[in-house]
Motif scaffolding. Structure first.
Motif, short mmCIF file in Angstrom:
data_model
loop_
_atom_site.label_atom_id
_atom_site.label_comp_id
_atom_site.label_asym_id
_atom_site.label_seq_id
_atom_site.Cartn_x
_atom_site.Cartn_y
_atom_site.Cartn_z
N GLY A 26 15.49 -50.35 -11.16
CA GLY A 26 14.91 -51.52 -10.52
C GLY A 26 15.93 -52.37 -9.78
N ALA A 27 17.18 -52.36 -10.29
CA ALA A 27 18.22 -53.19 -9.67
C ALA A 27 19.01 -52.45 -8.60
CB ALA A 27 19.18 -53.69 -10.76
N ALA A 28 18.96 -51.11 -8.63
CA ALA A 28 19.85 -50.32 -7.78
C ALA A 28 19.28 -50.00 -6.40
CB ALA A 28 20.21 -49.02 -8.49
N GLY A 29 17.99 -50.26 -6.21
CA GLY A 29 17.40 -49.93 -4.93
C GLY A 29 17.39 -48.43 -4.70
N ASP A 30 17.96 -47.99 -3.57
CA ASP A 30 17.94 -46.58 -3.21
C ASP A 30 19.17 -45.81 -3.70
OD1 ASP A 30 15.53 -46.92 -1.87
OD2 ASP A 30 16.54 -47.45 0.02
N ALA A 31 20.04 -46.47 -4.46
CA ALA A 31 21.27 -45.81 -4.93
C ALA A 31 20.95 -44.65 -5.87
CB ALA A 31 22.16 -46.82 -5.64
N ARG A 32 21.77 -43.60 -5.80
CA ARG A 32 21.62 -42.50 -6.75
C ARG A 32 22.14 -42.95 -8.11
NH1 ARG A 32 23.79 -36.81 -6.15
NH2 ARG A 32 25.76 -37.94 -5.95
N ILE A 33 21.48 -42.51 -9.18
CA ILE A 33 21.89 -42.82 -10.55
C ILE A 33 22.30 -41.52 -11.23
CG2 ILE A 33 21.18 -43.73 -12.78
CD1 ILE A 33 19.16 -45.50 -11.28
N LEU A 34 23.56 -41.46 -11.65
CA LEU A 34 24.09 -40.31 -12.37
C LEU A 34 24.39 -40.73 -13.81
CD1 LEU A 34 26.67 -39.04 -9.71
CD2 LEU A 34 24.22 -38.55 -9.85
N VAL A 35 24.05 -39.88 -14.78
CA VAL A 35 24.22 -40.22 -16.19
C VAL A 35 25.13 -39.21 -16.88
CG1 VAL A 35 23.04 -40.44 -18.42
CG2 VAL A 35 22.00 -41.41 -16.37
N ILE A 39 7.97 -62.15 -15.17
CA ILE A 39 9.38 -61.75 -15.12
C ILE A 39 9.65 -61.29 -13.69
CG2 ILE A 39 11.15 -60.18 -15.99
CD1 ILE A 39 9.46 -59.90 -18.56
N THR A 40 10.55 -61.98 -13.02
CA THR A 40 10.84 -61.67 -11.62
C THR A 40 12.25 -61.09 -11.50
OG1 THR A 40 9.47 -63.55 -10.94
CG2 THR A 40 10.92 -62.60 -9.28
N PRO A 41 12.39 -59.80 -11.15
CA PRO A 41 13.73 -59.23 -10.97
C PRO A 41 14.46 -59.88 -9.81
CG PRO A 41 12.04 -57.51 -11.13
CD PRO A 41 11.33 -58.81 -10.92
N ARG A 42 15.72 -60.19 -10.02
CA ARG A 42 16.56 -60.73 -8.95
C ARG A 42 17.91 -59.99 -8.98
NH1 ARG A 42 13.30 -64.20 -6.81
NH2 ARG A 42 12.25 -65.87 -7.94
N GLY A 43 17.90 -58.76 -8.46
CA GLY A 43 19.11 -57.93 -8.51
C GLY A 43 19.45 -57.59 -9.95
N LEU A 44 20.66 -57.95 -10.36
CA LEU A 44 21.10 -57.66 -11.73
C LEU A 44 20.76 -58.79 -12.69
CD1 LEU A 44 24.54 -55.93 -11.07
CD2 LEU A 44 22.39 -54.86 -11.75
#
Length: 464
Positions: free
Chosen positions: A352-361, A257-262
């Motif tokens: 995995g798709a967001a890179g260095d972006a902050r994730i808020l929930v 399984i190879t991630p490719r962005g989204l």
């Protein structure tokens, strides 16, 4: 092929007609020519979609909503015994039919694929519905979520395949007799109905026992609960068992399984042939769902390469990592995850798709019983976010349980080092979350309740 209406279903009345499962059955019956009526606690786009198919939808519950000429009343396990329309049905002597029996009747005479598992049912059912439709097979389907528009959760097709979610929560999936059954996973959930994993296993064994002789069970060999069930039913000589997983011994081997962005590129080996296809949603769990769908279609005789290519047409289902919009450089994504395993999988996929972006929930717990049993694990899952806001518990069909609040989750998350705050005023949540963001962030609204409604509100705050 156009099956007729099941017995006594030509003038059905649905109590809770706007629900995900109920609305799908109502839509199919309307498409088959039934005079559908029903009621729901509030108006909705789903109710409007049903009206467009000729259904009569009342808002609120009252005895007078049930017509004297109704041939049956359809209910789900969420309908309380004191519902006034249910009481009226008893007075009139109108038969009461559970949703699962109605769905089983719709499948009669077709080739059903029943998709079961603690997580991933809606996604996998949707993948099958979209890909089979793309191949021109025009399947009937009943899904627990909308594909792209209100009311798109079900369809009466001219083909001979019926794809349906098989809900284990109340054991209603014992009513179906599929030609192909899928078990994605099995974990302890729905604590009001199951006290142990042994009860879960027994329930899934009963479900597998309903597969028609000569039929197929498609089952994950990677997930412990699913593998346990496969072992328990392996002596059934009338059952073909097809395993899928990331080890070479699986019948459908997920080689890579190879991630490719989204999105993800998936390579599988099936009958010695290597097949590569794209899954248009991120995360390995969605890739596994797609492989389960592939194996099920192949079991019905659909060429693997054609079905794999068609699976690339699937672009997601509402509330399953659905992008709601972007404002001020912030993306807002909606997640239906409400069990710790689902929460972890979706957060890992986004990470995995967001890179260095902050994730808020923004998380809304669903059910007091689930929070009581799994609240600590939910808190641990939130450690995968950079910061979280937790709302009060969405009760759905349950009454409050003394001492069970979202504080169980918050305390566990903080103990694990997570940045978590409580927000008891749901009307203030959008402004609170918007105030926490900066350009480049990703916001997830997460939960199975009405937290989904807050995503657009967050976008509106960000736009001002």
């Amino acid at each position: 092929m156009t099956p007729g209406l099941p017995t006594a279903m030509d003038r059905p009345h649905f109590i809770g007609i706007g629900g995900a499962g109920m609305s799908g059955i109502a839509k199919i019956l309307a498409q088959r020519g039934a005079q559908v009526a029903g009621s729901d606690s509030r108006d909705s786009d789903t109710a409007d979609a049903l009206r467009a198919h000729g259904a009569t939808v009342h808002i609120g519950h009252a005895p007078g909503h049930l017509s004297d000429d109704a041939t049956c009343v359809v209910i789900s396990s969420a309908i309380r015994a004191d519902n006034p329309e249910l009481a009226r049905a008893a007075e009139l002597g109108v038969p009461v039919v559970h949703r699962s029996d109605a769905l089983a009747g719709l499948m009669h005479g077709l080739r059903p694929i029943a998709v079961a598992g603690t997580h991933g049912k809606t996604t996998t059912t949707s993948m099958l519905a979209v890909s089979l439709s793309a191949l021109g097979l025009d399947p009937s389907y009943a899904i627990g979520g909308d594909l792209d528009a209100p009311g798109s959760n079900a369809h009466h097709g001219a083909g001979d395949i019926f794809v349906a979610e098989a809900d284990e929560s109340d054991r209603s999936f014992h009513k179906y007799a599929p030609q192909v059954a899928i078990i994605l996973n099995a974990e302890l959930d729905h604590h009001a109905n199951y006290a142990s994993m042994d009860e879960i296993y027994e329930s899934f064994e009963t479900f597998v026992g309903k597969v028609v002789p000569g039929g197929t069970l498609v089952v994950s060999s990677d997930q412990a609960g699913a593998a346990e069930i496969a072992g328990r039913v392996s002596g059934n000589r009338d059952l073909n068992i097809v395993t899928y997983g990331e080890h070479e011994g699986a019948d459908v081997w997920i080689r890579k399984i190879t991630p490719r962005g989204l999105t993800s590129e998936v390579c599988v080996v099936l009958d010695g042939r290597e097949i590569v296809f794209t899954v248009s949603v991120p995360g390995s769990h969605y890739a596994h769902n797609a492989v389960a769908a592939l194996a099920a279609g192949v079991a019905l005789g659909i060429p693997a390469e054609e079905l794999a290519a068609a699976l690339g047409k699937y672009t997601g289902v509402k509330r399953r990592l659905q992008l709601k919009g972007e404002a001020a450089g912030v993306q807002v994504i909606d997640s239906y995850a409400h069990h710790p395993t689902e929460m972890t999988a979706d957060l890992q996929a986004i990470r995995g798709a967001a890179g260095d972006a902050r994730i808020l929930v923004l998380f809304q717990p669903h059910l007091f019983s689930r929070t009581q049993e799994l609240g600590k694990e939910m808190g641990q899952a939130l450690t995968l976010a950079d910061a979280s806001v937790v709302l009060d518990i969405y009760p759905a069909r349950e009454d409050p349980v003394p001492g069970v609040t979202s504080e169980i989750i918050i305390a566990a998350a903080r103990a694990a080092g997570a940045d978590v705050t409580a927000e008891h005023d749901k009307s203030a949540a959008a402004a609170v979350v918007a105030g926490m963001t900066k350009p480049g962030d990703l916001v997830l609204t997460m939960g199975a309740g009405d937290v989904t409604d807050i995503g657009p509100q967050i976008l509106a705050h960000l736009s001002h």
